[in-house]
Motif scaffolding. Sequence first.
Motif, PDB file in Angstrom:
ATOM      1  N   GLY A  72       0.808  -1.218   0.000  1.00 11.82           N
ATOM      2  CA  GLY A  72       0.000   0.000   0.000  1.00 11.82           C
ATOM      3  C   GLY A  72       0.836   1.261   0.000  1.00 11.82           C
ATOM      4  N   THR A  73       2.120   1.132  -0.306  1.00  9.36           N
ATOM      5  CA  THR A  73       2.987   2.305  -0.382  1.00  9.36           C
ATOM      6  C   THR A  73       2.965   2.852  -1.808  1.00  9.36           C
ATOM      7  OG1 THR A  73       4.916   0.971  -0.940  1.00  9.36           O
ATOM      8  CG2 THR A  73       4.501   1.366   1.404  1.00  9.36           C
ATOM      9  N   LYS A  74       3.603   3.993  -2.002  1.00 12.26           N
ATOM     10  CA  LYS A  74       3.643   4.589  -3.341  1.00 12.26           C
ATOM     11  C   LYS A  74       4.421   3.692  -4.302  1.00 12.26           C
ATOM     12  CE  LYS A  74       4.229   8.977  -5.613  1.00 12.26           C
ATOM     13  NZ  LYS A  74       4.569  10.390  -5.461  1.00 12.26           N
ATOM     14  N   GLU A  75       5.457   3.010  -3.802  1.00 15.46           N
ATOM     15  CA  GLU A  75       6.266   2.113  -4.639  1.00 15.46           C
ATOM     16  C   GLU A  75       5.563   0.775  -4.888  1.00 15.46           C
ATOM     17  OE1 GLU A  75       7.528   3.443  -1.694  1.00 15.46           O
ATOM     18  OE2 GLU A  75       8.366   5.167  -2.761  1.00 15.46           O
ATOM     19  N   ASP A  76       4.737   0.321  -3.951  1.00 15.70           N
ATOM     20  CA  ASP A  76       4.033  -0.968  -4.059  1.00 15.70           C
ATOM     21  C   ASP A  76       2.551  -0.772  -3.724  1.00 15.70           C
ATOM     22  OD1 ASP A  76       3.536  -3.666  -4.358  1.00 15.70           O
ATOM     23  OD2 ASP A  76       4.207  -4.178  -2.335  1.00 15.70           O
ATOM     24  N   PRO A  77       1.774  -0.137  -4.645  1.00 20.98           N
ATOM     25  CA  PRO A  77       0.363   0.140  -4.344  1.00 20.98           C
ATOM     26  C   PRO A  77      -0.502  -1.107  -4.499  1.00 20.98           C
ATOM     27  CG  PRO A  77       0.889   0.887  -6.548  1.00 20.98           C
ATOM     28  CD  PRO A  77       2.176   0.400  -5.947  1.00 20.98           C
ATOM     29  N   ASN A  78      -1.671  -1.076  -3.908  1.00 23.74           N
ATOM     30  CA  ASN A  78      -2.668  -2.124  -4.117  1.00 23.74           C
ATOM     31  C   ASN A  78      -3.210  -1.968  -5.534  1.00 23.74           C
ATOM     32  OD1 ASN A  78      -2.865  -3.402  -1.475  1.00 23.74           O
ATOM     33  ND2 ASN A  78      -3.583  -1.406  -0.783  1.00 23.74           N
ATOM     34  N   LEU A  79      -3.161  -3.038  -6.323  1.00 25.17           N
ATOM     35  CA  LEU A  79      -3.614  -2.982  -7.710  1.00 25.17           C
ATOM     36  C   LEU A  79      -5.106  -3.277  -7.773  1.00 25.17           C
ATOM     37  CD1 LEU A  79      -0.647  -4.836  -9.409  1.00 25.17           C
ATOM     38  CD2 LEU A  79      -0.969  -2.377  -9.095  1.00 25.17           C
ATOM     39  N   VAL A  80      -5.835  -2.404  -8.466  1.00 14.26           N
ATOM     40  CA  VAL A  80      -7.287  -2.523  -8.588  1.00 14.26           C
ATOM     41  C   VAL A  80      -7.620  -2.718 -10.070  1.00 14.26           C
ATOM     42  CG1 VAL A  80      -9.495  -1.396  -8.187  1.00 14.26           C
ATOM     43  CG2 VAL A  80      -7.609  -1.024  -6.603  1.00 14.26           C
ATOM     44  N   PRO A  81      -8.101  -3.895 -10.477  1.00 15.05           N
ATOM     45  CA  PRO A  81      -8.432  -4.105 -11.893  1.00 15.05           C
ATOM     46  C   PRO A  81      -9.730  -3.395 -12.270  1.00 15.05           C
ATOM     47  CG  PRO A  81      -8.918  -6.076 -10.639  1.00 15.05           C
ATOM     48  CD  PRO A  81      -8.288  -5.102  -9.693  1.00 15.05           C
TER      49      PRO A  81
END
Length: 129
Positions: A72-81
């Motif tokens: 959930g960071t800027k480098e590793d965000p939660n991906l939402v299809p």
Amino acid sequence: MASRLLRGIGALATQALRAHGRNGVAAVRSMSSAGGVPTDDEQATGLEREVMMAAKKGLDPYNMLAPKAAAGTKEDPNLVPSITNKRIVGCICEEDNSAVIWFWLHKGEAQRCPNCGTHYKLVPHQLAH
């Protein structure tokens, strides 16, 4: 008495013919290839079968499984299809929170939840046809 006996024998002969068929080979009618109750794989048809076959390959064609959580960071965000350019997202900011924070997620850079700051990113998704 003889007529009852003949009727009884006739009924038994009819049952035997139904059970063994006309050529004398036993006609076993089973719903399963193994002779018992059919499995889900043997009985499934249509969309249910398609989803089961995809699950065996490790795919999720209709997004039925829970998404993979990221940091959930800027480098590793939660991906939402999404199949469109925007999607509404609900964030439960704290684990024991009962309120959901809803916000629009647009295509492009990762966006933050307005309450807790968790990052989400919209990714294109193609429907399985």
